[in-house]
Design a protein around this motif. Structure first.
Motif, PDB file in Angstrom:
ATOM      1  N   VAL A 152      63.405  64.918  45.525  1.00 37.09           N
ATOM      2  CA  VAL A 152      63.745  64.408  44.406  1.00 37.09           C
ATOM      3  C   VAL A 152      63.155  63.280  44.061  1.00 37.09           C
ATOM      4  CG1 VAL A 152      65.437  63.241  45.604  1.00 37.09           C
ATOM      5  CG2 VAL A 152      65.987  63.855  43.510  1.00 37.09           C
ATOM      6  N   THR A 153      62.993  63.212  41.981  1.00 35.10           N
ATOM      7  CA  THR A 153      62.470  61.492  41.791  1.00 35.10           C
ATOM      8  C   THR A 153      63.910  61.004  41.068  1.00 35.10           C
ATOM      9  OG1 THR A 153      60.492  63.367  41.353  1.00 35.10           O
ATOM     10  CG2 THR A 153      60.593  61.326  39.939  1.00 35.10           C
ATOM     11  N   LEU A 154      63.473  59.368  41.376  1.00 32.70           N
ATOM     12  CA  LEU A 154      64.706  59.284  40.273  1.00 32.70           C
ATOM     13  C   LEU A 154      63.830  58.777  38.956  1.00 32.70           C
ATOM     14  CD1 LEU A 154      67.023  57.512  43.447  1.00 32.70           C
ATOM     15  CD2 LEU A 154      67.342  59.804  41.589  1.00 32.70           C
ATOM     16  N   LYS A 155      64.700  58.185  37.862  1.00 27.65           N
ATOM     17  CA  LYS A 155      63.570  57.541  36.575  1.00 27.65           C
ATOM     18  C   LYS A 155      64.622  56.607  36.183  1.00 27.65           C
ATOM     19  CE  LYS A 155      59.687  60.694  35.501  1.00 27.65           C
ATOM     20  NZ  LYS A 155      59.135  61.132  34.714  1.00 27.65           N
ATOM     21  N   LEU A 156      63.962  55.456  36.519  1.00 29.11           N
ATOM     22  CA  LEU A 156      64.824  54.221  35.251  1.00 29.11           C
ATOM     23  C   LEU A 156      64.260  53.692  35.059  1.00 29.11           C
ATOM     24  CD1 LEU A 156      68.025  53.010  35.588  1.00 29.11           C
ATOM     25  CD2 LEU A 156      67.572  52.119  37.249  1.00 29.11           C
ATOM     26  N   ARG A 157      63.980  52.885  33.983  1.00 33.86           N
ATOM     27  CA  ARG A 157      63.684  51.592  32.821  1.00 33.86           C
ATOM     28  C   ARG A 157      64.244  50.493  33.447  1.00 33.86           C
ATOM     29  NH1 ARG A 157      61.409  55.004  28.537  1.00 33.86           N
ATOM     30  NH2 ARG A 157      63.067  56.942  27.968  1.00 33.86           N
ATOM     31  N   PRO A 158      63.314  49.563  33.715  1.00 34.39           N
ATOM     32  CA  PRO A 158      62.988  48.292  33.968  1.00 34.39           C
ATOM     33  C   PRO A 158      63.974  48.155  33.434  1.00 34.39           C
ATOM     34  CG  PRO A 158      61.037  49.058  34.072  1.00 34.39           C
ATOM     35  CD  PRO A 158      61.729  50.245  33.348  1.00 34.39           C
ATOM     36  N   GLY A 159      63.716  47.770  31.614  1.00 35.17           N
ATOM     37  CA  GLY A 159      64.488  47.207  31.046  1.00 35.17           C
ATOM     38  C   GLY A 159      65.627  47.199  30.796  1.00 35.17           C
ATOM     39  N   ARG A 160      66.352  48.385  31.251  1.00 33.35           N
ATOM     40  CA  ARG A 160      67.854  49.242  31.233  1.00 33.35           C
ATOM     41  C   ARG A 160      67.916  48.103  32.598  1.00 33.35           C
ATOM     42  NH1 ARG A 160      71.514  52.307  28.942  1.00 33.35           N
ATOM     43  NH2 ARG A 160      70.237  53.338  28.041  1.00 33.35           N
ATOM     44  N   VAL A 161      67.270  48.031  33.426  1.00 33.69           N
ATOM     45  CA  VAL A 161      68.026  46.965  34.970  1.00 33.69           C
ATOM     46  C   VAL A 161      67.773  45.459  34.734  1.00 33.69           C
ATOM     47  CG1 VAL A 161      67.305  46.544  37.074  1.00 33.69           C
ATOM     48  CG2 VAL A 161      66.939  48.759  36.782  1.00 33.69           C
ATOM     49  N   LEU A 162      66.805  44.936  33.527  1.00 32.62           N
ATOM     50  CA  LEU A 162      67.174  43.217  33.511  1.00 32.62           C
ATOM     51  C   LEU A 162      68.858  43.459  32.318  1.00 32.62           C
ATOM     52  CD1 LEU A 162      62.970  43.243  32.707  1.00 32.62           C
ATOM     53  CD2 LEU A 162      64.225  41.714  34.037  1.00 32.62           C
ATOM     54  N   TRP A 163      68.383  44.131  31.377  1.00 31.01           N
ATOM     55  CA  TRP A 163      69.396  44.329  30.213  1.00 31.01           C
ATOM     56  C   TRP A 163      70.953  44.141  31.375  1.00 31.01           C
ATOM     57  CZ3 TRP A 163      70.842  41.805  26.775  1.00 31.01           C
ATOM     58  CH2 TRP A 163      71.774  41.716  25.638  1.00 31.01           C
ATOM     59  N   THR A 164      71.271  44.712  32.369  1.00 32.20           N
ATOM     60  CA  THR A 164      71.970  44.995  33.438  1.00 32.20           C
ATOM     61  C   THR A 164      72.270  43.406  34.200  1.00 32.20           C
ATOM     62  OG1 THR A 164      71.846  47.339  32.986  1.00 32.20           O
ATOM     63  CG2 THR A 164      74.011  46.264  34.909  1.00 32.20           C
ATOM     64  N   GLY A 165      71.752  43.059  34.202  1.00 31.88           N
ATOM     65  CA  GLY A 165      71.564  41.819  35.194  1.00 31.88           C
ATOM     66  C   GLY A 165      71.941  40.414  34.177  1.00 31.88           C
ATOM     67  N   LEU A 166      71.552  40.684  33.400  1.00 29.28           N
ATOM     68  CA  LEU A 166      71.698  39.573  32.649  1.00 29.28           C
ATOM     69  C   LEU A 166      73.218  40.117  31.930  1.00 29.28           C
ATOM     70  CD1 LEU A 166      68.399  39.258  29.752  1.00 29.28           C
ATOM     71  CD2 LEU A 166      69.589  37.338  31.747  1.00 29.28           C
ATOM     72  N   VAL A 167      73.619  40.922  31.805  1.00 27.27           N
ATOM     73  CA  VAL A 167      75.083  41.226  31.389  1.00 27.27           C
ATOM     74  C   VAL A 167      75.699  40.299  32.858  1.00 27.27           C
ATOM     75  CG1 VAL A 167      76.819  43.319  31.496  1.00 27.27           C
ATOM     76  CG2 VAL A 167      74.736  42.652  29.629  1.00 27.27           C
ATOM     77  N   LEU A 168      75.295  41.443  33.822  1.00 32.33           N
ATOM     78  CA  LEU A 168      76.462  40.498  34.891  1.00 32.33           C
ATOM     79  C   LEU A 168      76.620  39.198  35.357  1.00 32.33           C
ATOM     80  CD1 LEU A 168      75.364  43.663  37.508  1.00 32.33           C
ATOM     81  CD2 LEU A 168      77.282  44.306  36.162  1.00 32.33           C
ATOM     82  N   ILE A 169      75.547  38.332  35.151  1.00 29.59           N
ATOM     83  CA  ILE A 169      75.481  37.387  35.460  1.00 29.59           C
ATOM     84  C   ILE A 169      76.513  37.091  34.615  1.00 29.59           C
ATOM     85  CG2 ILE A 169      73.638  34.758  35.015  1.00 29.59           C
ATOM     86  CD1 ILE A 169      71.805  37.055  36.267  1.00 29.59           C
ATOM     87  N   VAL A 170      76.666  36.789  33.446  1.00 31.98           N
ATOM     88  CA  VAL A 170      76.838  36.513  32.222  1.00 31.98           C
ATOM     89  C   VAL A 170      78.643  36.566  32.382  1.00 31.98           C
ATOM     90  CG1 VAL A 170      77.698  36.189  29.296  1.00 31.98           C
ATOM     91  CG2 VAL A 170      75.597  36.212  29.862  1.00 31.98           C
ATOM     92  N   LYS A 171      78.993  37.920  32.676  1.00 34.48           N
ATOM     93  CA  LYS A 171      80.096  38.059  32.705  1.00 34.48           C
ATOM     94  C   LYS A 171      81.133  37.215  34.536  1.00 34.48           C
ATOM     95  CE  LYS A 171      80.704  42.852  30.407  1.00 34.48           C
ATOM     96  NZ  LYS A 171      82.530  43.250  30.131  1.00 34.48           N
ATOM     97  N   ALA A 172      79.875  37.858  35.152  1.00 33.19           N
ATOM     98  CA  ALA A 172      80.373  36.897  36.672  1.00 33.19           C
ATOM     99  C   ALA A 172      80.355  35.427  36.041  1.00 33.19           C
ATOM    100  CB  ALA A 172      79.573  37.420  37.961  1.00 33.19           C
ATOM    101  N   PHE A 173      79.888  34.598  35.706  1.00 35.43           N
ATOM    102  CA  PHE A 173      79.085  33.164  35.499  1.00 35.43           C
ATOM    103  C   PHE A 173      80.612  32.268  35.765  1.00 35.43           C
ATOM    104  CE2 PHE A 173      79.160  29.325  33.785  1.00 35.43           C
ATOM    105  CZ  PHE A 173      77.711  28.677  34.053  1.00 35.43           C
TER     106      PHE A 173
END
Length: 192
Positions: A152-173
């Motif tokens: 199997v091949t999994l695909k994910l865009r790095p921009g999506r990961v970075l954006w989600t990381g920023l959202v998680l940091i802001v919400k968990a701050f």
């Protein structure tokens, strides 16, 4: 900015006691070393007696269960969107089912057909895009156990990961700030 839009590919190949993991980005591709071989190599190279580090005093966390649940509920929507953004491409799964005799093999085959069908439905409900090349379950009346092959091949865009990381940091701050704050000393009220 365009580099964040190009998907990262993670190809997983497993079967017959082997596991291969290949990471690709744009036109670059790199096969990662087998984790079991790396662990065996580090165990062989590690010294027999290592000095023990002194234990640090445990710090008590001043967090309630309700606060942890509120944090988990607040962080779940962006994590769910990130999981749904993963694409499964070229899924190929072959399973040969055996048993101690032909009747046991037939019963195991029937059970595993249901499990594989349920697994396919679960994958399609979790991930937004699933492309299945082959999904086969065959009975092996002469074999004793299970044999499988997965690719199997999994695909994910790095921009999506970075954006989600920023959202998680802001919400968990606020929660992180509360944990990082030193404990306050109890105030004593002078007697009058």
């Amino acid at each position: 900015m365009l580099l964040l839009a190009a998907p990262v590919r993670l190809r997983i190949e497993a079967g017959e006691g082997e596991f291969r993991l290949t990471v690709g980005y744009l036109f670059f591709s790199r096969r990662l070393p087998d984790a079991q071989k790396v662990a065996e190599k580090t165990v062989k190279e590690a010294p027999e007696t290592a000095p023990k580090a002194p234990k640090k005093a445990a710090r008590k966390l001043d967090v309630s269960i309700e606060e942890l649940l509120d944090l988990a509920l607040g962080l779940w929507p962006p994590v769910r969107r990130l999981i749904r953004a993963v694409q499964l491409r070229h899924l190929s799964f072959h399973l040969a089912v055996g048993g101690s005799d032909a009747a046991a093999a037939a019963l195991n085959y029937g059970r595993l057909c249901g499990v594989v069908a349920y697994g396919e439905a679960l994958l399609r409900s979790i991930f937004r895009r699933v492309e299945i090349d082959a999904l086969t379950v065959v009975p092996d009346f002469l074999g004793e156990g299970l044999r499988y092959q997965l690719d199997v091949t999994l695909k994910l865009r790095p921009g999506r990961v970075l954006w989600t990381g920023l959202v998680l940091i802001v919400k968990a701050f606020p929660f992180i700030f509360k944990l990082a704050r030193p404990p306050q000393l109890a105030r004593t009220v002078p007697a009058t």
